[in-house]
Design a protein around this motif. Structure first.
Motif, PDB file in Angstrom:
ATOM      1  N   ASP A  33      17.088  11.366  66.541  1.00  0.00           N
ATOM      2  CA  ASP A  33      17.821  10.167  66.124  1.00  0.00           C
ATOM      3  C   ASP A  33      18.760  10.476  64.967  1.00  0.00           C
ATOM      4  N   SER A  34      19.961   9.914  65.033  1.00  0.00           N
ATOM      5  CA  SER A  34      20.927  10.036  63.938  1.00  0.00           C
ATOM      6  C   SER A  34      21.549   8.667  63.694  1.00  0.00           C
ATOM      7  N   ASP A  35      22.428   8.577  62.713  1.00  0.00           N
ATOM      8  CA  ASP A  35      23.123   7.323  62.442  1.00  0.00           C
ATOM      9  C   ASP A  35      24.093   6.966  63.565  1.00  0.00           C
ATOM     10  N   ILE A  36      24.499   7.949  64.348  1.00  0.00           N
ATOM     11  CA  ILE A  36      25.507   7.744  65.377  1.00  0.00           C
ATOM     12  C   ILE A  36      24.899   7.447  66.744  1.00  0.00           C
ATOM     13  N   ASP A  37      23.832   8.203  67.121  1.00  0.00           N
ATOM     14  CA  ASP A  37      23.243   8.016  68.452  1.00  0.00           C
ATOM     15  C   ASP A  37      21.817   8.546  68.503  1.00  0.00           C
ATOM     16  N   THR A  38      21.204   8.389  69.669  1.00  0.00           N
ATOM     17  CA  THR A  38      19.823   8.810  69.892  1.00  0.00           C
ATOM     18  C   THR A  38      19.751   9.612  71.187  1.00  0.00           C
ATOM     19  N   ILE A  39      19.028  10.723  71.145  1.00  0.00           N
ATOM     20  CA  ILE A  39      18.773  11.538  72.335  1.00  0.00           C
ATOM     21  C   ILE A  39      17.265  11.590  72.529  1.00  0.00           C
ATOM     22  N   SER A  40      16.797  11.307  73.755  1.00  0.00           N
ATOM     23  CA  SER A  40      15.357  11.355  73.983  1.00  0.00           C
ATOM     24  C   SER A  40      15.043  11.884  75.379  1.00  0.00           C
ATOM     25  N   ILE A  41      13.889  12.538  75.500  1.00  0.00           N
ATOM     26  CA  ILE A  41      13.342  12.952  76.787  1.00  0.00           C
ATOM     27  C   ILE A  41      11.904  12.455  76.841  1.00  0.00           C
ATOM     28  N   SER A  42      11.432  12.118  78.015  1.00  0.00           N
ATOM     29  CA  SER A  42      10.077  11.582  78.121  1.00  0.00           C
ATOM     30  C   SER A  42       9.445  11.973  79.452  1.00  0.00           C
ATOM     31  N   HIS A  43       8.118  11.922  79.481  1.00  0.00           N
ATOM     32  CA  HIS A  43       7.353  12.142  80.701  1.00  0.00           C
ATOM     33  C   HIS A  43       6.268  11.083  80.773  1.00  0.00           C
ATOM     34  N   ASN A  44       6.108  10.505  81.963  1.00  0.00           N
ATOM     35  CA  ASN A  44       5.101   9.468  82.164  1.00  0.00           C
ATOM     36  C   ASN A  44       4.244   9.822  83.370  1.00  0.00           C
ATOM     37  N   ALA A  45       2.969  10.061  83.153  1.00  0.00           N
ATOM     38  CA  ALA A  45       2.047  10.381  84.244  1.00  0.00           C
ATOM     39  C   ALA A  45       1.598   9.097  84.937  1.00  0.00           C
ATOM     40  N   LYS A  46       1.624   9.086  86.263  1.00  0.00           N
ATOM     41  CA  LYS A  46       1.262   7.891  87.024  1.00  0.00           C
ATOM     42  C   LYS A  46      -0.209   7.873  87.447  1.00  0.00           C
ATOM     43  N   SER A  47      -0.877   9.029  87.390  1.00  0.00           N
ATOM     44  CA  SER A  47      -2.293   9.093  87.758  1.00  0.00           C
ATOM     45  C   SER A  47      -2.875  10.389  87.216  1.00  0.00           C
ATOM     46  N   ARG A  48      -4.181  10.565  87.374  1.00  0.00           N
ATOM     47  CA  ARG A  48      -4.846  11.803  86.966  1.00  0.00           C
ATOM     48  C   ARG A  48      -4.644  12.923  87.979  1.00  0.00           C
ATOM     49  N   LYS A  49      -4.192  12.588  89.169  1.00  0.00           N
ATOM     50  CA  LYS A  49      -4.156  13.580  90.242  1.00  0.00           C
ATOM     51  C   LYS A  49      -3.245  14.754  89.920  1.00  0.00           C
ATOM     52  N   GLY A  50      -2.149  14.500  89.204  1.00  0.00           N
ATOM     53  CA  GLY A  50      -1.254  15.597  88.849  1.00  0.00           C
ATOM     54  C   GLY A  50      -1.933  16.623  87.966  1.00  0.00           C
ATOM     55  N   PHE A  51      -2.757  16.154  87.023  1.00  0.00           N
ATOM     56  CA  PHE A  51      -3.481  17.063  86.141  1.00  0.00           C
ATOM     57  C   PHE A  51      -4.538  17.845  86.925  1.00  0.00           C
ATOM     58  N   ALA A  52      -5.289  17.140  87.772  1.00  0.00           N
ATOM     59  CA  ALA A  52      -6.349  17.773  88.548  1.00  0.00           C
ATOM     60  C   ALA A  52      -5.784  18.779  89.542  1.00  0.00           C
ATOM     61  N   HIS A  53      -4.706  18.401  90.211  1.00  0.00           N
ATOM     62  CA  HIS A  53      -4.076  19.310  91.171  1.00  0.00           C
ATOM     63  C   HIS A  53      -3.623  20.590  90.479  1.00  0.00           C
ATOM     64  N   GLY A  54      -2.985  20.459  89.326  1.00  0.00           N
ATOM     65  CA  GLY A  54      -2.534  21.629  88.590  1.00  0.00           C
ATOM     66  C   GLY A  54      -3.685  22.523  88.156  1.00  0.00           C
ATOM     67  N   ALA A  55      -4.796  21.915  87.764  1.00  0.00           N
ATOM     68  CA  ALA A  55      -5.962  22.698  87.343  1.00  0.00           C
ATOM     69  C   ALA A  55      -6.546  23.492  88.505  1.00  0.00           C
ATOM     70  N   VAL A  56      -6.610  22.883  89.678  1.00  0.00           N
ATOM     71  CA  VAL A  56      -7.133  23.585  90.854  1.00  0.00           C
ATOM     72  C   VAL A  56      -6.182  24.707  91.261  1.00  0.00           C
TER      73      VAL A  56
END
Length: 238
Positions: free
Chosen positions: A189-212
């Motif tokens: 964030d600055s006085d002129i503008d804001t830059i942001s990136i985000s991630h939103n998990a929709k379920s636990r399955k993505g975490f479990a799948h990656g672990a397997v």
């Protein structure tokens, strides 16, 4: 693959579901004190236990020739000891603060963005994470990983939780809400503008799948300490 599941909460049950769907055998499940004789039947253990149990689970696996994939956070003050144990036992150990493929792509974006922002002093950075009410540690391991990546690429020295508005540190805001599987936001964030990136998990399955997937991968590796970056062969842009 003969799989042990250490920690049979919601994540452990989801790991079981994913593993069975991929034709793996669940040979041992534990949510308490380990039965070493049963543990030895596994090729790989996946640990989604609690911070107080994680280090013992990891070292027990390494001592008994079982490859270990751990996603438990809140115990990393002993991570160096776990790495040393892995090396002394010639074992196989993989830790990730987050096994989601999307989050690991997000890590790469975060690191690259931090490099781009490192010389732009007019921008300040802050992090926010939101998780379900059952999550015990705060900030999340994922948020800490994001902060550490930014610190590596910039002049920031540390991170703070709760926020302190210290110009040399990155503030991390952590919230707990019902039904939230994992939300992370990085904002410049600055006085002129804001830059942001985000991630939103929709379920636990993505975490479990990656672990397997990580367990399948580490079974084919020689001794060593690994990360999801190794599994997914992700490389930050030059």
């Amino acid at each position: 693959m003969k799989l042990a599941i250490l920690g049979y909460g919601k994540m452990g049950k989801t790991v079981e579901e994913i593993a069975l769907s991929r034709d793996h055998d669940i040979v041992y499940i534990s949510s308490g004190q380990l039965d070493i004789n049963e543990l030895k039947n596994a090729d790989v253990a996946i640990d989604f236990s609690i911070p107080e149990a994680a280090f013992n689970n990891i070292t027990s696996c390494l001592e008994n020739g079982v490859a270990i994939v751990s996603g438990t956070t809140g115990w990393l003050d002993k991570y160096t000891e776990a790495v040393d144990k892995c090396k002394s036992e010639s074992g196989r150990f993989l830790y990730a603060s987050n096994f989601s493929v999307g989050v690991n792509v997000f890590f790469e974006l975060n690191s690259y963005l931090a490099k781009m922002m490192s010389g732009l002093d007019e921008y300040g950075v802050k992090l926010k994470e939101v998780h379900h009410l059952e999550k015990k540690d705060a900030p999340s391991g994922t948020a800490i990983s994001l902060a550490d990546q930014i610190i590596k690429e910039t002049s920031y020295k540390s991170w703070n939780h709760p926020p302190k508005n210290d110009e040399t540190s990155i503030d991390i805001e952590a919230e707990r809400e019902a039904g939230i599987f994992g939300y992370h936001d990085v904002t410049y964030d600055s006085d002129i503008d804001t830059i942001s990136i985000s991630h939103n998990a929709k379920s636990r399955k993505g975490f479990a799948h990656g672990a397997v997937v990580a367990a399948e991968w580490i079974l084919k590796q020689k001794e060593g300490v690994y990360s999801m970056k190794d599994v997914l062969q992700l490389n930050s842009p030059n």
